[in-house]
Design an enzyme around this catalytic site. Structure first.
Site, mmCIF file in Angstrom:
data_model
loop_
_atom_site.group_PDB
_atom_site.id
_atom_site.type_symbol
_atom_site.label_atom_id
_atom_site.label_comp_id
_atom_site.label_asym_id
_atom_site.label_seq_id
_atom_site.Cartn_x
_atom_site.Cartn_y
_atom_site.Cartn_z
ATOM 1 N N ARG A 39 38.622 37.807 44.056
ATOM 2 C CA ARG A 39 39.868 37.919 44.839
ATOM 3 C C ARG A 39 39.918 39.283 45.515
ATOM 4 N NH1 ARG A 39 45.822 38.389 42.255
ATOM 5 N NH2 ARG A 39 47.034 38.101 44.134
ATOM 6 N N PHE A 44 45.781 46.111 49.107
ATOM 7 C CA PHE A 44 46.372 45.938 47.786
ATOM 8 C C PHE A 44 45.338 46.148 46.687
ATOM 9 C CE2 PHE A 44 48.124 42.679 44.558
ATOM 10 C CZ PHE A 44 48.690 43.675 43.794
ATOM 11 N N GLN A 47 39.808 42.081 42.746
ATOM 12 C CA GLN A 47 39.855 41.613 41.363
ATOM 13 C C GLN A 47 38.555 40.923 40.998
ATOM 14 O OE1 GLN A 47 43.448 39.544 40.318
ATOM 15 N NE2 GLN A 47 42.523 38.543 38.555
ATOM 16 N N ASN A 86 46.014 40.071 34.086
ATOM 17 C CA ASN A 86 46.520 39.254 32.983
ATOM 18 C C ASN A 86 47.385 38.123 33.521
ATOM 19 O OD1 ASN A 86 49.279 40.175 33.321
ATOM 20 N ND2 ASN A 86 48.731 42.054 32.252
ATOM 21 N N PHE A 97 41.281 44.616 37.853
ATOM 22 C CA PHE A 97 41.448 44.832 39.293
ATOM 23 C C PHE A 97 41.421 46.318 39.585
ATOM 24 C CE2 PHE A 97 45.770 44.613 37.626
ATOM 25 C CZ PHE A 97 46.407 45.685 38.233
ATOM 26 N N LEU A 106 53.544 47.257 39.928
ATOM 27 C CA LEU A 106 52.729 46.761 38.817
ATOM 28 C C LEU A 106 52.929 47.571 37.534
ATOM 29 C CD1 LEU A 106 49.352 46.091 40.667
ATOM 30 C CD2 LEU A 106 51.117 44.427 40.028
ATOM 31 N N HIS A 110 50.644 45.898 33.600
ATOM 32 C CA HIS A 110 49.192 45.845 33.432
ATOM 33 C C HIS A 110 48.710 47.131 32.770
ATOM 34 C CE1 HIS A 110 48.691 42.287 36.003
ATOM 35 N NE2 HIS A 110 49.726 42.786 36.674
#
Length: 154
Positions: A39, A44, A47, A86, A97, A106, A110
């Site tokens: 991903r 941003f 991942q 997660n 990531f 975030l 995380h």
């Protein structure tokens, strides 16, 4: 493409760092080598780390399928933060990531366990292949503990 070197916060989140380092080294016969970044979201993060299904739906930790959040005190305050991906609290596995921008939304969700110390330009280049999966395969061809060469003293 190149190399990304990640510094790890073993003194703050030792269990999370041990999981990541063991998977990077392949010490248990499985790990990140040969896996892909599944991903990429431009501006941003990227991942990867799904070492079982290779598409973002799997993964496993060295402790079993998942393990608990160790600490949520470190923040996503700058590009190059490395954190566990997660599916909610206490569901860390092998997926991780790397942020390409600040991502304070975030924080508290995380476990941050490292930061990119070399290779931010490569990380930015990876953003050009945005998608899930990315428009080009981005494979971790090799990984493990990197020991810098000794400094010559004159």
């Amino acid at each position: 493409m190149g190399r990304i070197v990640i510094g790890l916060y073993g003194n703050i989140v030792p269990r999370t760092v041990l999981n990541f380092a063991t998977l990077a080294n392949g010490d248990l016969g499985f790990g990140y080598k040969g896996s892909r970044f599944h991903r990429v979201v431009n501006h941003f993060m990227v991942q990867g780390g799904d070492i079982t299904n290779h598409d973002g739906t799997g993964g496993k930790s060295i402790y079993g399928p998942t393990f608990e959040d160790e600490s949520l005190e470190l923040t996503h305050a700058y590009p190059g933060v490395v954190a566990m991906a997660n599916s909610g609290r206490d569901t860390n596995g092998s997926q991780f990531f790397i942020t390409t921008v600040q991502a304070p939304f975030l924080d508290g969700k995380h476990v941050v366990f490292g930061r990119v110390v070399e290779g931010l330009a490569l990380l930015r280049h990876m953003e050009h292949y945005e998608g899930s999966p990315p428009s080009k395969d981005i494979i971790i061809s090799d990984c493990g503990k990197w020991v810098p060469p000794p400094v010559k003293r004159f």
